[in-house]
Every structure is written in C-alpha cells, then in structure tokens.
Design an enzyme around this catalytic site. Sequence first.
Site, mmCIF file in Angstrom:
data_model
loop_
_atom_site.group_PDB
_atom_site.id
_atom_site.type_symbol
_atom_site.label_atom_id
_atom_site.label_comp_id
_atom_site.label_asym_id
_atom_site.label_seq_id
_atom_site.Cartn_x
_atom_site.Cartn_y
_atom_site.Cartn_z
ATOM 1 N N HIS A 64 0.852 -1.192 0.000
ATOM 2 C CA HIS A 64 0.000 0.000 0.000
ATOM 3 C C HIS A 64 0.884 1.236 0.000
ATOM 4 C CE1 HIS A 64 -2.847 3.054 1.353
ATOM 5 N NE2 HIS A 64 -3.810 2.239 0.962
ATOM 6 N N GLU A 136 -3.290 2.417 -7.335
ATOM 7 C CA GLU A 136 -3.548 3.550 -6.452
ATOM 8 C C GLU A 136 -2.810 4.786 -6.965
ATOM 9 O OE1 GLU A 136 -3.424 2.274 -1.934
ATOM 10 O OE2 GLU A 136 -1.490 2.037 -2.877
#
Length: 220
Positions: A64, A136
Amino acid sequence: PGNNTGYAVCVPFPYLASVQAALQGTYINWGAQNISQYEKGAYTGEVSADMLNDFGCRYVIVGHSERRMLFGETSQIVAEKYAAAQRAGLIPILCVGETLEQRDSDITEQVIDEQLKAVIALTGIESLAKAVIAYEPIWAIGTGKTATPQQAQDIHQFIRKGIASQDKGISEELSILYGGSVKANNAMELFVMPDIDGGLIGGASLVAEDFVAICSAIKS
C-alpha cells in the site's frame, strides 16, 4: 452479490478475530492490511502469514502506498511480502501507483513497471494467477481528488497489456482494482471501464451506507 463479484474486508491486525467471527459463513472474505516478509524468527511485533491463516484470512494487502511512503517499504520488500503471502496460500492484493510529482514528470508508467517487475522477478509471471493488483494514484488517496475514469482506465490498460506481453491468459483473468478515492457517487463511472474490475476502497468503506452503494455499483 453479482455472480462474478467478490467482496473482502481487510482490517488492522487487532480486529481479525472479531471480523472472522462476524463474517464466517457469509459470502464476504476477510484479510489483513499488511504482512511480515519473514515466515518465522526473532521479529518482535511482526505478523506472519501463518498467523493470518490462524484467523482464516484469504487476502492480504501488500505494498500500500502508505507502507511504501511512510514506512520505507521498497519494491523488493513488497515483493518479499507478496511471496510470503503466496507461500502460505494467501492471495496478495498488490498495490502499485505514482505520486503527483511522478505523474507531473510523466513517469507514471515507468514507476508502475518497476513496482511490478520487482514482484515478477522474484515470483514469476505465473504468480499473478493467484493475486490481485490494485492501482492507487497516490495523489488521489484521501485528498478528495480522483483520477478521471479515462485516466484510471489508461493505467489499468497499461498494466494489463504489460502482463499480456508475458502471459495473455493470466492478463485476461487478472483482477485489477482501482484504489483512488472511490466513492458512492463516482463508483459506477469507474467500474464500467473495461479494464477496471473493482475497487480497493479506503475511507468510504468506513461508512456502511456508502460502502454498500459502492458494492452495488460493481459490474456483475
């Protein structure tokens, strides 16, 4: 749920037991937000893949953007975490994406290619048959900004084409999620794009009504 739609909730480690108890026997899977690259050893405070299996996890998020940026996880470390998850039978959700500075410098594709290559070099292209990728755009996380559906589609297509150049079958079956400020009011226009297979939902998942609306927008 749609016939071809899957749902999962990835939570911080302390809540795994509660989530397991709540979701067992439902169509919703669960998982963790991070994992140790080490299978065993003296790594106080780390959580191994085997520990996640103790709580029935199916998924784990690796790489992430906040792990990369705030905790210094390199693409090599992310690849090692991805490999550790797969060795234990977990499905890694591999996050890739660029910062605003990188996008403005027109190196988005170069950055994402490097992030993917680190994983493929360690585990092989075939490992993507048992993984999920999440794109992302870091500049669109928690900022209220969202990539336009076409901007998101362009990068999803870039990712899929790059994988297809090595294995067309895997690229066609691979789920590529969009993870940049997906909300109830923009989910539908994102999810209708041909290479966007779903969403990695952050803040909006904390509001049940919004999360349900986003789930309803997923194409079945």
